[in-house]
Design an enzyme around this catalytic site. Structure first.
Site, PDB file in Angstrom:
ATOM      1  N   HIS A  46       0.850  -1.190   0.000  1.00  0.00           N
ATOM      2  CA  HIS A  46       0.000   0.000   0.000  1.00  0.00           C
ATOM      3  C   HIS A  46       0.887   1.242   0.000  1.00  0.00           C
ATOM      4  O   HIS A  46       2.042   1.199   0.451  1.00  0.00           O
ATOM      5  CB  HIS A  46      -0.892   0.026   1.232  1.00  0.00           C
ATOM      6  CG  HIS A  46      -1.952  -1.019   1.227  1.00  0.00           C
ATOM      7  ND1 HIS A  46      -3.039  -0.960   2.067  1.00  0.00           N
ATOM      8  CD2 HIS A  46      -2.109  -2.161   0.507  1.00  0.00           C
ATOM      9  CE1 HIS A  46      -3.818  -2.013   1.865  1.00  0.00           C
ATOM     10  NE2 HIS A  46      -3.265  -2.752   0.917  1.00  0.00           N
ATOM     11  N   GLU A  48       0.932   3.843   1.867  1.00  0.00           N
ATOM     12  CA  GLU A  48       1.427   4.214   3.195  1.00  0.00           C
ATOM     13  C   GLU A  48       2.576   3.318   3.642  1.00  0.00           C
ATOM     14  O   GLU A  48       3.559   3.783   4.229  1.00  0.00           O
ATOM     15  CB  GLU A  48       0.308   4.112   4.249  1.00  0.00           C
ATOM     16  CG  GLU A  48      -0.898   4.964   3.946  1.00  0.00           C
ATOM     17  CD  GLU A  48      -2.001   4.224   3.209  1.00  0.00           C
ATOM     18  OE1 GLU A  48      -3.168   4.518   3.474  1.00  0.00           O
ATOM     19  OE2 GLU A  48      -1.698   3.344   2.362  1.00  0.00           O
ATOM     20  N   CYS A  76      -6.028   2.041   5.756  1.00  0.00           N
ATOM     21  CA  CYS A  76      -6.706   0.809   6.181  1.00  0.00           C
ATOM     22  C   CYS A  76      -6.157   0.394   7.550  1.00  0.00           C
ATOM     23  O   CYS A  76      -5.169   0.961   8.028  1.00  0.00           O
ATOM     24  CB  CYS A  76      -6.466  -0.301   5.146  1.00  0.00           C
ATOM     25  SG  CYS A  76      -4.792  -0.957   5.164  1.00  0.00           S
ATOM     26  N   CYS A  79      -2.332  -0.481   7.549  1.00  0.00           N
ATOM     27  CA  CYS A  79      -1.465   0.691   7.464  1.00  0.00           C
ATOM     28  C   CYS A  79      -1.507   1.511   8.754  1.00  0.00           C
ATOM     29  O   CYS A  79      -0.477   1.984   9.227  1.00  0.00           O
ATOM     30  CB  CYS A  79      -1.857   1.543   6.265  1.00  0.00           C
ATOM     31  SG  CYS A  79      -1.542   0.725   4.682  1.00  0.00           S
TER      32      CYS A  79
END
Length: 137
Positions: A46, A48, A76, A79
């Site tokens: 992801h 992040e 999410c 993260c």
């Protein structure tokens, strides 16, 4: 946030979900990232997570107490938990994620001292996501 949006557009060009992230420390950008889940065949890739890894490498340590993460969409739970372990100083995000965002979980997965600012360039961040998912249908 505009630089995070640039990262999100890069993800979009690669066929990835258009989420971008930028980490700032001391007024300078120390890390950037965008989703690369499909490209790397890695469910943890992801925006992040990639920016977090790059930022800790840049700083030479695992804590981001004096850093701000700008991300186009609410992180999410995965993260947010990683950002919590990194003790992120400040989180700034554009669009909320009512289906998969970390804020669905209480207590928060972020570090208790993390400052949060929501809704920055929200319409633009949200539009990227809506357009992306509509194009898939």
């Amino acid at each position: 946030m505009k630089l995070a949006l640039e990262q999100a557009r890069e993800a979009l060009e690669m066929g990835e979900i258009p989420i971008g992230a930028v980490v700032v420390a001391g007024g300078s950008i120390i890390a950037r990232g965008h989703n690369m889940v499909e490209t790397l065949s890695d469910p943890t890739a992801h925006a992040e997570m990639l920016a977090l890894t790059s930022a800790t490498e840049s700083l030479g340590g695992k804590y981001l107490n004096d850093c701000t993460l700008y991300v186009t969409v609410e992180p999410c739970p995965m993260c947010a938990a990683a950002l919590g372990w990194a003790q992120l100083g400040r989180l700034v995000y554009g669009a909320g994620d009512p289906k998969r965002g970390y804020s669905l979980f209480q207590p928060s997965l972020l570090h208790p001292k993390t400052q949060i600012k929501r809704g920055i360039l929200e319409e633009e961040c949200s539009r990227l996501m809506v357009d992306f998912f509509q194009s898939l249908r």
